[in-house]
Scaffold this active site. Structure first.
Site, PDB file in Angstrom:
ATOM      1  CG  HIS A 216      53.747  82.650  28.376  1.00  0.00           C
ATOM      2  ND1 HIS A 216      54.867  82.770  27.619  1.00  0.00           N
ATOM      3  CD2 HIS A 216      53.405  83.911  28.739  1.00  0.00           C
ATOM      4  CE1 HIS A 216      55.218  84.035  27.531  1.00  0.00           C
ATOM      5  NE2 HIS A 216      54.335  84.760  28.196  1.00  0.00           N
TER       6      HIS A 216
HETATM    7  C1  UD1 Z   1      52.183  87.687  32.282  1.00  0.00           C
HETATM    8  C2  UD1 Z   1      52.154  88.892  31.345  1.00  0.00           C
HETATM    9  C3  UD1 Z   1      52.776  88.534  30.015  1.00  0.00           C
HETATM   10  C4  UD1 Z   1      54.142  87.942  30.192  1.00  0.00           C
HETATM   11  C5  UD1 Z   1      54.107  86.817  31.197  1.00  0.00           C
HETATM   12  C6  UD1 Z   1      55.518  86.400  31.484  1.00  0.00           C
HETATM   13  C7  UD1 Z   1      50.229  90.392  31.699  1.00  0.00           C
HETATM   14  C8  UD1 Z   1      48.948  90.853  31.119  1.00  0.00           C
HETATM   15  N1  UD1 Z   1      50.779  89.327  31.073  1.00  0.00           N
HETATM   16  O1  UD1 Z   1      51.375  86.683  31.699  1.00  0.00           O
HETATM   17  O2  UD1 Z   1      52.905  89.706  29.229  1.00  0.00           O
HETATM   18  O3  UD1 Z   1      54.584  87.461  28.944  1.00  0.00           O
HETATM   19  O4  UD1 Z   1      53.515  87.256  32.427  1.00  0.00           O
HETATM   20  O5  UD1 Z   1      55.627  85.136  31.996  1.00  0.00           O
HETATM   21  O6  UD1 Z   1      50.708  90.964  32.647  1.00  0.00           O
HETATM   22  N2  UD1 Z   1      50.409  81.581  37.839  1.00  0.00           N
HETATM   23  C9  UD1 Z   1      50.814  80.698  38.811  1.00  0.00           C
HETATM   24  N3  UD1 Z   1      52.001  80.938  39.439  1.00  0.00           N
HETATM   25  C10 UD1 Z   1      52.773  82.023  39.164  1.00  0.00           C
HETATM   26  C11 UD1 Z   1      52.330  82.919  38.199  1.00  0.00           C
HETATM   27  C12 UD1 Z   1      51.148  82.687  37.533  1.00  0.00           C
HETATM   28  O7  UD1 Z   1      50.153  79.706  39.103  1.00  0.00           O
HETATM   29  O8  UD1 Z   1      53.848  82.172  39.785  1.00  0.00           O
HETATM   30  C13 UD1 Z   1      49.126  81.301  37.146  1.00  0.00           C
HETATM   31  C14 UD1 Z   1      47.936  81.945  37.832  1.00  0.00           C
HETATM   32  O9  UD1 Z   1      46.880  81.069  37.770  1.00  0.00           O
HETATM   33  C15 UD1 Z   1      47.607  83.104  36.928  1.00  0.00           C
HETATM   34  C16 UD1 Z   1      48.075  82.604  35.559  1.00  0.00           C
HETATM   35  O10 UD1 Z   1      49.194  81.783  35.825  1.00  0.00           O
HETATM   36  O11 UD1 Z   1      46.265  83.408  36.966  1.00  0.00           O
HETATM   37  C17 UD1 Z   1      48.481  83.718  34.624  1.00  0.00           C
HETATM   38  O12 UD1 Z   1      49.393  84.600  35.289  1.00  0.00           O
HETATM   39  P1  UD1 Z   1      49.385  86.165  34.917  1.00  0.00           P
HETATM   40  O13 UD1 Z   1      50.468  86.838  35.645  1.00  0.00           O
HETATM   41  O14 UD1 Z   1      48.024  86.699  35.019  1.00  0.00           O
HETATM   42  O15 UD1 Z   1      49.679  86.166  33.369  1.00  0.00           O
HETATM   43  P2  UD1 Z   1      50.846  85.474  32.571  1.00  0.00           P
HETATM   44  O16 UD1 Z   1      50.255  84.528  31.599  1.00  0.00           O
HETATM   45  O17 UD1 Z   1      51.894  84.972  33.491  1.00  0.00           O
HETATM   46  N1  UDP Z   2      62.468  81.809  31.136  1.00  0.00           N
HETATM   47  C1  UDP Z   2      63.020  81.115  32.208  1.00  0.00           C
HETATM   48  N2  UDP Z   2      62.492  79.898  32.521  1.00  0.00           N
HETATM   49  C2  UDP Z   2      61.456  79.331  31.848  1.00  0.00           C
HETATM   50  C3  UDP Z   2      60.910  80.050  30.757  1.00  0.00           C
HETATM   51  C4  UDP Z   2      61.428  81.292  30.428  1.00  0.00           C
HETATM   52  O1  UDP Z   2      63.962  81.585  32.839  1.00  0.00           O
HETATM   53  O2  UDP Z   2      61.022  78.230  32.212  1.00  0.00           O
HETATM   54  C5  UDP Z   2      63.019  83.132  30.801  1.00  0.00           C
HETATM   55  C6  UDP Z   2      63.431  83.288  29.372  1.00  0.00           C
HETATM   56  O3  UDP Z   2      64.745  82.790  29.162  1.00  0.00           O
HETATM   57  C7  UDP Z   2      63.342  84.789  29.195  1.00  0.00           C
HETATM   58  C8  UDP Z   2      62.150  85.144  30.047  1.00  0.00           C
HETATM   59  O4  UDP Z   2      61.985  84.080  30.976  1.00  0.00           O
HETATM   60  O5  UDP Z   2      64.481  85.422  29.726  1.00  0.00           O
HETATM   61  C9  UDP Z   2      60.939  85.280  29.190  1.00  0.00           C
HETATM   62  O6  UDP Z   2      59.810  85.349  29.972  1.00  0.00           O
HETATM   63  P1  UDP Z   2      58.383  84.924  29.479  1.00  0.00           P
HETATM   64  O7  UDP Z   2      58.476  84.065  28.277  1.00  0.00           O
HETATM   65  O8  UDP Z   2      57.675  84.404  30.649  1.00  0.00           O
HETATM   66  O9  UDP Z   2      57.722  86.323  29.139  1.00  0.00           O
HETATM   67  P2  UDP Z   2      57.740  87.283  27.857  1.00  0.00           P
HETATM   68  O10 UDP Z   2      59.143  87.547  27.502  1.00  0.00           O
HETATM   69  O11 UDP Z   2      56.973  86.602  26.779  1.00  0.00           O
HETATM   70  O12 UDP Z   2      57.005  88.487  28.320  1.00  0.00           O
END
Ligand code: UD1
Ligand code: UDP
Length: 370
Positions: A216
């Site tokens: 991601h």
């Molecule tokens: C964010 C964090 C990242 C973290 C990740 C965990 C920042 C800069 N990045 O990245 O550090 O590892 O969360 O998962 O804060 N979206 C949906 N539904 C949701 C959430 C997101 O559709 O419930 C889509 C939206 O289009 C959004 C895109 O995912 O624009 C990215 O979401 P965003 O929260 O901006 O960044 P992440 O990639 O989730």
């Molecule tokens: N995780 C989850 N379901 C998923 C993918 C990840 O519960 O489908 C959990 C994972 O086990 C860990 C956390 O989400 O506890 C990690 O989050 P993510 O990878 O989104 O973010 P990051 O740690 O890279 O910031």
């Protein structure tokens, strides 16, 4: 009474906050005179049911006192709107401390809103560095550390990073290595985690012969070459060993519905399904920060699909193979994973992330200096 305003917004933050909120509840039930009143703010950064609600219900996290509904926009827009709304909440609640987790836009917005109102900030997962300022998370964590009063580090490496930056001399912050709250979470929830029927059937079908993967990170998903290299490599691996890939919405949107591959794709799963998959898999391929550590907690080899990692101790200990995004490197790493798959309880590495009481330590430090 100490009033603590906790800011969460993204999936990993719900998991981290679950440990600390539970420790606060337990602390309040004890006979100590000073209690903690926690007010929970959800920025809305993650909003799908399986990216947010599922964690609150499974992990028994109290419903947020404030839900700001801010998600799905660009970095500047999201962070700016959060800053404005969190400021309003802080002015209304007048907390003694604002607690933020990790390195997301919600983290930075929470810390910035607080410090500008002269409310001290506690940062959980302080001191982590990738030394790559192109990562949005690196910007968020470096800035948050600069404006925090309490820097709760998960590892010795994180403490050293902060010492090397001379942060204490500049800001008089208090650095404490408390261990990792995600380790607390795994120890507690693995005893009670019940997977959904869908994941139980999948595990039965695959009989423990599969890899777990997640992708991601912006650095992978925003770069078409990196992204297709990773997806092609996972596809090749799945010709011989099934690959289970719960898809972050960011990745799902990118793949689209007509993408065809042997990889077993699915919607994001809840924490209980995730730790069940972890406990049965042969190894992990990921660019997630949290999942790298969880692989280690479950004694599973991990291939990290990035150029650098904040969890360097896993790489130096040989349990995490940092490969980047080249197809050949990913495919070669699978051979190492197969060899490592047999490693079990290696006591030398047991305490890299503390002893599973990080949340208690955080509370004690906060109350001790209140
Ligand atoms: C964010 C964090 C990242 C973290 C990740 C965990 C920042 C800069 N990045 O990245 O550090 O590892 O969360 O998962 O804060 N979206 C949906 N539904 C949701 C959430 C997101 O559709 O419930 C889509 C939206 O289009 C959004 C895109 O995912 O624009 C990215 O979401 P965003 O929260 O901006 O960044 P992440 O990639 O989730
Ligand atoms: N995780 C989850 N379901 C998923 C993918 C990840 O519960 O489908 C959990 C994972 O086990 C860990 C956390 O989400 O506890 C990690 O989050 P993510 O990878 O989104 O973010 P990051 O740690 O890279 O910031």
């Amino acid at each position: 009474m100490m009033k603590l305003l906790t800011i969460v917004g993204a999936r990993p933050q719900f998991i981290k906050a679950a440990s600390v909120s539970r420790a606060i509840e337990q602390y309040n039930q004890s006979l100590y005179q000073l209690t903690i009143h926690e007010v929970l703010v959800h920025t809305g950064q993650h909003y799908d049911q399986n990216m947010s609600d599922v964690f609150f219900s499974e992990m028994q996290i109290s419903q947020p006192n404030y839900h700001l509904g801010i998600g799905g926009s660009s970095h500047g827009a999201m962070t700016g709107r959060m800053l404005e709304k969190i400021e309003e909440v802080i002015l209304q609640e007048k907390p003694d401390v604002v607690l933020v987790y990790g390195d997301t836009n919600s983290t930075l917005a929470g810390a910035l809103a607080a410090v500008k109102l002269h409310i001290p900030v506690a940062h959980v997962e302080a001191g982590l560095r990738s030394f790559n300022m192109k990562m949005p998370e690196e910007v968020n964590r470096v800035l948050t550390d600069q404006i925090s009063k309490w820097l709760f580090c998960p590892t010795e490496t994180a403490v050293k990073n902060l010492q090397n930056e001379g942060i204490v001399e500049r800001t008089q912050a208090l650095i404490t290595n408390v261990g990792d709250v995600m380790y607390d979470a795994v120890l507690f929830y693995r005893k009670i985690a019940k997977p959904t029927d869908k994941i139980s059937s999948l595990i039965d079908e695959l009989s423990g012969n599969f890899y777990l993967a997640t992708v991601h990170r912006a650095e992978n998903t925003d770069d078409p070459v990196r992204f297709s290299n990773i997806m092609d490599a996972l596809n090749t691996i799945s010709e011989t060993t099934p690959v289970v890939l719960p898809l972050h919405p960011r990745t799902r949107k990118l793949l689209g519905s007509d993408y065809s591959s042997k990889v077993r794709r699915m919607d994001p799963v809840g924490y209980f399904d995730m730790i069940t998959l972890l406990s049965h898999c042969q190894g992990v391929f990921t660019d997630s920060g949290g999942l790298q550590k969880e692989a280690f907690f479950f004694r599973k080899p991990c291939v990290t699909l990035r150029e650098e990692t904040e969890w360097v101790e896993l790489v130096t200990s040989g349990l995490n193979i940092l490969v980047g995004s080249h197809q050949d490197a990913i495919l070669n790493s699978e051979k190492k994973v197969k060899k490592l798959a047999s490693f079990t309880q290696d006591t030398d590495f047991q305490y890299l992330y503390g002893d599973g009481t990080a949340a208690d330590k955080i509370i004690k430090v906060l109350l001790g200096s209140a």
